[in-house]
Design a protein around this motif. Structure first.
Motif, PDB file in Angstrom:
ATOM      1  N   ASP A  13     -31.828 -13.006 -35.055  1.00 15.81           N
ATOM      2  CA  ASP A  13     -31.844 -11.940 -34.345  1.00 15.81           C
ATOM      3  C   ASP A  13     -30.525 -10.934 -34.660  1.00 15.81           C
ATOM      4  N   HIS A  43     -38.422  -8.452 -36.800  1.00 13.04           N
ATOM      5  CA  HIS A  43     -37.392  -7.659 -37.231  1.00 13.04           C
ATOM      6  C   HIS A  43     -37.636  -6.360 -36.791  1.00 13.04           C
ATOM      7  N   THR A  44     -36.633  -5.944 -35.968  1.00 16.00           N
ATOM      8  CA  THR A  44     -36.875  -4.438 -35.708  1.00 16.00           C
ATOM      9  C   THR A  44     -36.300  -3.381 -36.635  1.00 16.00           C
ATOM     10  N   SER A 312     -22.655  -1.818 -38.670  1.00 18.08           N
ATOM     11  CA  SER A 312     -23.600  -1.331 -38.039  1.00 18.08           C
ATOM     12  C   SER A 312     -23.237  -0.760 -36.606  1.00 18.08           C
TER      13      SER A 312
HETATM   14  P1  GTP Z   1     -35.021 -12.385 -36.555  1.00 19.80           P
HETATM   15  O1  GTP Z   1     -35.493 -12.626 -38.281  1.00 19.80           O
HETATM   16  O2  GTP Z   1     -36.132 -12.647 -35.726  1.00 19.80           O
HETATM   17  O3  GTP Z   1     -33.840 -13.278 -36.673  1.00 19.80           O
HETATM   18  O4  GTP Z   1     -34.685 -10.710 -36.318  1.00 19.80           O
HETATM   19  P2  GTP Z   1     -33.565  -9.610 -36.870  1.00 19.80           P
HETATM   20  O5  GTP Z   1     -32.538 -10.417 -37.515  1.00 19.80           O
HETATM   21  O6  GTP Z   1     -34.278  -8.704 -37.938  1.00 19.80           O
HETATM   22  O7  GTP Z   1     -33.302  -9.057 -35.627  1.00 19.80           O
HETATM   23  P3  GTP Z   1     -33.983  -8.451 -34.312  1.00 19.80           P
HETATM   24  O8  GTP Z   1     -34.377  -7.018 -34.849  1.00 19.80           O
HETATM   25  O9  GTP Z   1     -35.097  -9.331 -33.737  1.00 19.80           O
HETATM   26  O10 GTP Z   1     -33.037  -8.155 -33.437  1.00 19.80           O
HETATM   27  C1  GTP Z   1     -31.685  -7.340 -33.740  1.00 19.80           C
HETATM   28  C2  GTP Z   1     -31.690  -6.244 -32.326  1.00 19.80           C
HETATM   29  O11 GTP Z   1     -30.653  -5.625 -32.662  1.00 19.80           O
HETATM   30  C3  GTP Z   1     -32.823  -5.184 -32.613  1.00 19.80           C
HETATM   31  O12 GTP Z   1     -33.280  -4.784 -31.133  1.00 19.80           O
HETATM   32  C4  GTP Z   1     -32.113  -4.171 -33.164  1.00 19.80           C
HETATM   33  O13 GTP Z   1     -32.886  -3.060 -32.970  1.00 19.80           O
HETATM   34  C5  GTP Z   1     -30.880  -4.080 -32.579  1.00 19.80           C
HETATM   35  N1  GTP Z   1     -29.819  -3.844 -33.867  1.00 19.80           N
HETATM   36  C6  GTP Z   1     -29.583  -3.807 -34.981  1.00 19.80           C
HETATM   37  N2  GTP Z   1     -28.361  -3.449 -35.326  1.00 19.80           N
HETATM   38  C7  GTP Z   1     -27.800  -2.853 -34.164  1.00 19.80           C
HETATM   39  C8  GTP Z   1     -26.596  -2.252 -34.087  1.00 19.80           C
HETATM   40  O14 GTP Z   1     -25.874  -2.038 -34.968  1.00 19.80           O
HETATM   41  N3  GTP Z   1     -26.156  -1.771 -32.563  1.00 19.80           N
HETATM   42  C9  GTP Z   1     -27.123  -2.041 -31.804  1.00 19.80           C
HETATM   43  N4  GTP Z   1     -26.816  -1.635 -30.255  1.00 19.80           N
HETATM   44  N5  GTP Z   1     -28.235  -2.766 -31.788  1.00 19.80           N
HETATM   45  C10 GTP Z   1     -28.694  -3.199 -32.958  1.00 19.80           C
END
Ligand code: GTP
Ligand code: IMP
Ligand code: MG
Length: 325
Positions: A13, A43-44, A312
Motif C-alpha cells: 500500500d 491498487h488505487t 508524490s
Molecule cells: P498494494 O499492491 O495493495 O500494496 O497497493 P498500492 O501500493 O497500489 O497502494 P494502495 O492504492 O492500496 O494505497 C495507497 C493509498 O495512498 C491510496 O489510497 C492512494 O490513493 C494514496 N496515495 C498514493 N499516493 C499518494 C500521495 O502522494 N499522497 C496521498 N495523500 N495519498 C496518496
C-alpha cells in the motif's frame, strides 16, 4: 529496450498503483504487466476525476493504448477480473497468461474459516494463500495469451514495458516477518519471474516508499505510532481491499535501505509527502516544495543510498514531482 519494475519497499500500500499509472501515462508504454500474488492487493488509481481500486487489472489502464497483461505467477479471481474489465471497458486490451491459477470458492472459504489464517496472521480472506498452495488450471479463454512472449517481443521491438509489483518487501514470504507474510516473495526478481522475463532484461527497478509507512494485519512494525497519534496528525488510512484500518508508522531508513538492497533498486519513489506537510499538496515542481519536505527527502535519500526521483504530493496521477533526467 529494458523493462522497468515497480515494487513496494515497506509492507504494501505504498502507492504503487499511483506511480505505475503515472509512468504508464507519461511514457505512453506499450505493455503494463502485473506480477505479485493476486487480488489480495488493491491498487488505487485516481485520474481524470475518477478513482478505482484495481485488484486484477494493471494500474497502467490509464494509458489508453497499453496492453494490460497478467503474468503466470498471479492468482486470478475470474469474477473480480470480469467486474474490472466491464467497469473500465478494457476487454480488448487484457491478456491473462494461459498458465495462471484460478482462485475458487473453496480457497476463499478456507482462508476465512481457518482460525490461524484469519485471526493469527490476519490474512485478507481473498483465498490467495490456499490457492497458492493448491495450483489449478485457468479457464479464462477470451483473454488467454503467452505473457512472456508478448513482453519479450515488445522489448525486442524497443517498446517500453512496465512490470507492476504488488504487496511490499516486509510481507515477502522469504524476506518478510514470517509467519506474518503473504504467500510468496514480493521482490523485483519475483515480479520478473511472475511475468516471465529474465534478470538481463530489466533496466530500472523503482522502489516505492511512503512518508508514513503502513501495515495491515498482524506482525512486527518497529516505527509504529499509536492510533491517537495518527489521528492527531490526520493521516489515518483504510485498506483498499478489506477496508481495515491500516497501522501507521514513521519513516524507517534502516528498513528502507535493506529493502532497496534486496530489490536492486535503481530509483526510489515516495508517496504521501503532502501528509508530511499539507502545504505541498498537489505540488509538481521541486522548487515549490517546502524546506521540511525537501529535507525529509534528502535524509531519506541518504538513508537508502539511492536517488529519489519521483516525489508524490497527492493521490491523483498528476500530483507528482518528476526528477528523472
Ligand atoms: P498494494 O499492491 O495493495 O500494496 O497497493 P498500492 O501500493 O497500489 O497502494 P494502495 O492504492 O492500496 O494505497 C495507497 C493509498 O495512498 C491510496 O489510497 C492512494 O490513493 C494514496 N496515495 C498514493 N499516493 C499518494 C500521495 O502522494 N499522497 C496521498 N495523500 N495519498 C496518496
Ligand atoms: P494474504 O496475502 O491475504 O494471505 O495475507 C497475508 C498478510 O499479507 C496479511 O497481513 C495481509 O494484511 C497482508 N497483505 C496481503 N496483501 C496485501 C496488500 O496488497 N497490501 C497490504 N497488505 C497485504
Ligand atoms: Mg493496496
Amino acid at each position: 529496450m529494458k523493462a522497468m519494475i515497480v515494487v513496494g519497499g515497506f509492507w504494501g500500500d505504498e502507492g504503487k498503483g499511483k506511480i505505475v499509472a503515472y509512468l504508464a501515462q507519461k511514457e505512453r508504454v506499450a505493455i503494463v504487466a502485473r506480477g505479485g500474488v493476486g487480488p489480495n492487493a488493491g491498487h488505487t488509481v485516481a485520474a481524470g476525476g475518477e478513482k478505482h481500486g484495481v485488484r486484477m487489472i494493471p494500474s497502467g489502464y490509464v494509458c489508453r493504448d497499453a496492453r494490460l497483461l497478467i503474468g503466470a505467477g498471479v492468482l486470478v479471481n475470474p469474477e473480480i477480473l470480469m467486474n474490472e474489465v466491464n467497469m473500465l471497458g478494457v476487454g480488448n486490451r487484457v491478456g491473462v497468461d494461459e498458465r495462471c491459477s484460478v482462485i475458487e470458492e473453496r480457497h476463499i472459504t478456507y482462508d476465512k474459516e481457518n482460525t490461524f489464517m484469519s485471526s493469527k496472521i490476519g490474512t485478507t480472506g481473498t483465498g490467495c494463500g490456499p490457492a497458492n498452495a493448491d495450483r489449478d488450471i485457468a479457464s479464462l479463454k477470451p483473454f488467454l495469451t503467452d505473457v512472456p512472449v508478448e513482453v519479450n517481443e515488445a522489448l525486442d521491438k524497443n517498446r517500453s514495458v512496465v512490470l507492476e509489483g504488488t504487496q511490499g518487501f516486509g510481507i515477502s514470504l522469504y524476506y518478510g516477518s514470517y509467519p506474518y507474510v503473504t504467500s510468496k516473495d514480493t521482490t523485483a526478481s519475483q515480479i520478473a519471474a511472475d511475468v516471465g522475463i529474465g534478470p538481463t532484461r530489466v533496466g530500472d527497478v523503482i522502489i516505492v516508499f511512503k512518508a508514513f509507512p503502513t501495515r495491515v494485519g498482524a506482525g512486527p512494525f518497529e516505527t509504529e505510532m499509536s492510533e491517537e497519534e495518527a489521528k492527531k496528525l490526520g493521516i489515518e488510512e483504510y485498506g483498499t481491499v478489506t477496508g481495515r484500518k491500516r497501522r501507521i508508522g514513521r519513516w524507517d531508513g534502516k528498513f528502507a535501505r535493506y529493502s532497496a538492497m534486496l530489490n536492486g533498486a535503481t530509483q526510489c519513489a515516495i508517496t504521501g509527502l503532502d501528509k508530511l506537510d499539507p502545504s505541498c499538496n498537489g505540488v509538481k515542481e521541486y522548487d515549490k516544495l517546502s524546506e521540511k519536505v525537501k529535507n525529509f527527502v534528502k535524509q531519506a535519500e541518504k538513508d537508502v543510498g539511492v536517488a529519489f526521483t519521483l516525489l508524490s504530493t497527492g493521490p491523483d496521477v498528476l500530483e507528482i514531482v518528476d526528477l528523472r533526467g
